[in-house]
Enzyme design. Structure first.
Site, PDB file in Angstrom:
ATOM      1  N   SER A 233       0.818  -1.211   0.000  1.00  0.00           N
ATOM      2  CA  SER A 233       0.000   0.000   0.000  1.00  0.00           C
ATOM      3  C   SER A 233       0.850   1.258   0.000  1.00  0.00           C
ATOM      4  O   SER A 233       0.459   2.268  -0.606  1.00  0.00           O
ATOM      5  CB  SER A 233      -0.957   0.001   1.201  1.00  0.00           C
ATOM      6  OG  SER A 233      -0.250  -0.131   2.406  1.00  0.00           O
ATOM      7  N   GLU A 234       2.001   1.252   0.666  1.00  0.00           N
ATOM      8  CA  GLU A 234       2.956   2.352   0.558  1.00  0.00           C
ATOM      9  C   GLU A 234       4.380   1.846   0.583  1.00  0.00           C
ATOM     10  O   GLU A 234       4.685   0.839   1.238  1.00  0.00           O
ATOM     11  CB  GLU A 234       2.791   3.378   1.692  1.00  0.00           C
ATOM     12  CG  GLU A 234       1.865   4.530   1.394  1.00  0.00           C
ATOM     13  CD  GLU A 234       0.432   4.207   1.748  1.00  0.00           C
ATOM     14  OE1 GLU A 234      -0.459   4.987   1.365  1.00  0.00           O
ATOM     15  OE2 GLU A 234       0.208   3.177   2.399  1.00  0.00           O
ATOM     16  N   THR A 235       5.233   2.558  -0.150  1.00  0.00           N
ATOM     17  CA  THR A 235       6.675   2.415  -0.023  1.00  0.00           C
ATOM     18  C   THR A 235       7.229   3.767   0.389  1.00  0.00           C
ATOM     19  O   THR A 235       6.881   4.795  -0.200  1.00  0.00           O
ATOM     20  CB  THR A 235       7.317   1.955  -1.337  1.00  0.00           C
ATOM     21  OG1 THR A 235       6.819   0.650  -1.678  1.00  0.00           O
ATOM     22  CG2 THR A 235       8.829   1.883  -1.227  1.00  0.00           C
TER      23      THR A 235
ATOM     24  N   HIS B  74       1.761   4.089   8.702  1.00  0.00           N
ATOM     25  CA  HIS B  74       2.442   2.812   8.865  1.00  0.00           C
ATOM     26  C   HIS B  74       3.806   2.801   8.195  1.00  0.00           C
ATOM     27  O   HIS B  74       4.759   2.194   8.700  1.00  0.00           O
ATOM     28  CB  HIS B  74       1.560   1.649   8.377  1.00  0.00           C
ATOM     29  CG  HIS B  74       1.626   1.369   6.914  1.00  0.00           C
ATOM     30  ND1 HIS B  74       0.935   2.110   5.972  1.00  0.00           N
ATOM     31  CD2 HIS B  74       2.309   0.428   6.212  1.00  0.00           C
ATOM     32  CE1 HIS B  74       1.175   1.615   4.767  1.00  0.00           C
ATOM     33  NE2 HIS B  74       1.999   0.600   4.893  1.00  0.00           N
TER      34      HIS B  74
END
Length: 272
Positions: free
Chosen positions: A46-48, A78
């Site tokens: 979902s995120e990097t 997160h």
């Protein structure tokens, strides 16, 4: 460059919310948006997070950016927790770390028990009328709908009860029409003796994330909402995705503290 995959807001691998973390030394690479977006797409979480060190003596220690597989975002809890975890567990940075981000300077403070507390801006909540078609898209009738402001970019939707949150199966294509990023669905916990005060699920189709496992940024809106309802500045939220995770929140006016743990599950070398 090393790349790390970290499960955040959990103390167990293969739960919580996985994030990619890349520590960059080359300032020019940090500005190459196409390359950063391609790496985030390849990681496909979902995120990097991409971080690079800043010169000593400034207001922040590291610059930090976050990309979903489809877009850069203004705030991510997160992946910030995951980055702080990597910095501390690898010995790259000791003590509190200050991140310069699109949402201002964010501070992550490690504790002796391995948890990390994030100091984030509290989302400004504005009560709005339920948009036409929201109930059909979400699959249930909303009780309360609030706009969460520009940094979060979601609609916060209170639904009937915890069972309703667990049972949601929204029409994601229809849901995308109702906010900048997505929708946070929430309800009071049925039994606070289970160790959490409220539940939530987060659907972000506009940034390429159908359901986010555990969303720190959403808790900057959930914390003021439920603190006002439940009469306590300190609460624990359960994000009831299939991977699940818990976020401890503390409301401090225009700032919200988010506390959780993280586990590194993969380390590797970025070759491209």
């Amino acid at each position: 460059m090393r790349i790390h995959i970290v499960d955040a807001f959990t103390d167990r691998p293969f739960s919580g919310n996985p994030a990619g973390v890349v520590l960059l030394n080359d300032a020019d690479a940090f500005q190459d948006d196409t390359r950063l977006q391609n790496i985030a797409l390849e990681v496909n979480h979902s995120e990097t997070a991409f971080a690079r060190p800043l010169p000593e003596g400034g207001e922040a220690d590291w610059a930090l950016r976050w990309f979903t597989p489809a877009a850069e975002v203004a705030l991510c809890g997160h992946a910030t927790l995951a980055t702080a975890h990597v910095l501390h567990t690898t010995g790259t940075h000791e003590g509190p770390v200050r991140f310069a981000t699109r949402s201002g300077v964010l501070v992550a403070t490690p504790a002796e028990d391995g948890s990390v507390t994030l100091d984030f801006p509290t989302a400004p909540l504005t009560l709005v009328d339920p948009p036409e078609g929201l109930a059909e898209a979400l699959g249930t009738e909303p009780l309360t709908v609030l706009d969460t402001g520009p940094n979060v970019g979601d609609l916060l939707v209170e639904v009937a009860d915890e069972k309703t949150v667990h049972g949601l199966g929204p029409d994601l294509r229809a849901l995308a029409a109702h906010s900048e990023r997505g929708v946070i669905a929430t309800a009071r916990a049925d039994d606070p003796d289970q160790g959490y005060d409220f539940v939530s699920r987060c659907f972000f189709p506009n940034v390429g994330v159908d359901e986010d496992p555990v969303t720190g940024s959403a808790h900057t809106a959930l914390a003021p909402f439920w603190s006002a309802r439940l009469g306590s500045p300190r609460l624990t939220g359960l994000q009831a995705s299939p991977r699940s995770g818990r976020v401890r929140t503390e409301l401090r006016g225009d700032r919200t503290l988010l506390t959780g743990r993280a586990v590194t599950v993969i380390e590797g070398e970025l070759l491209a």
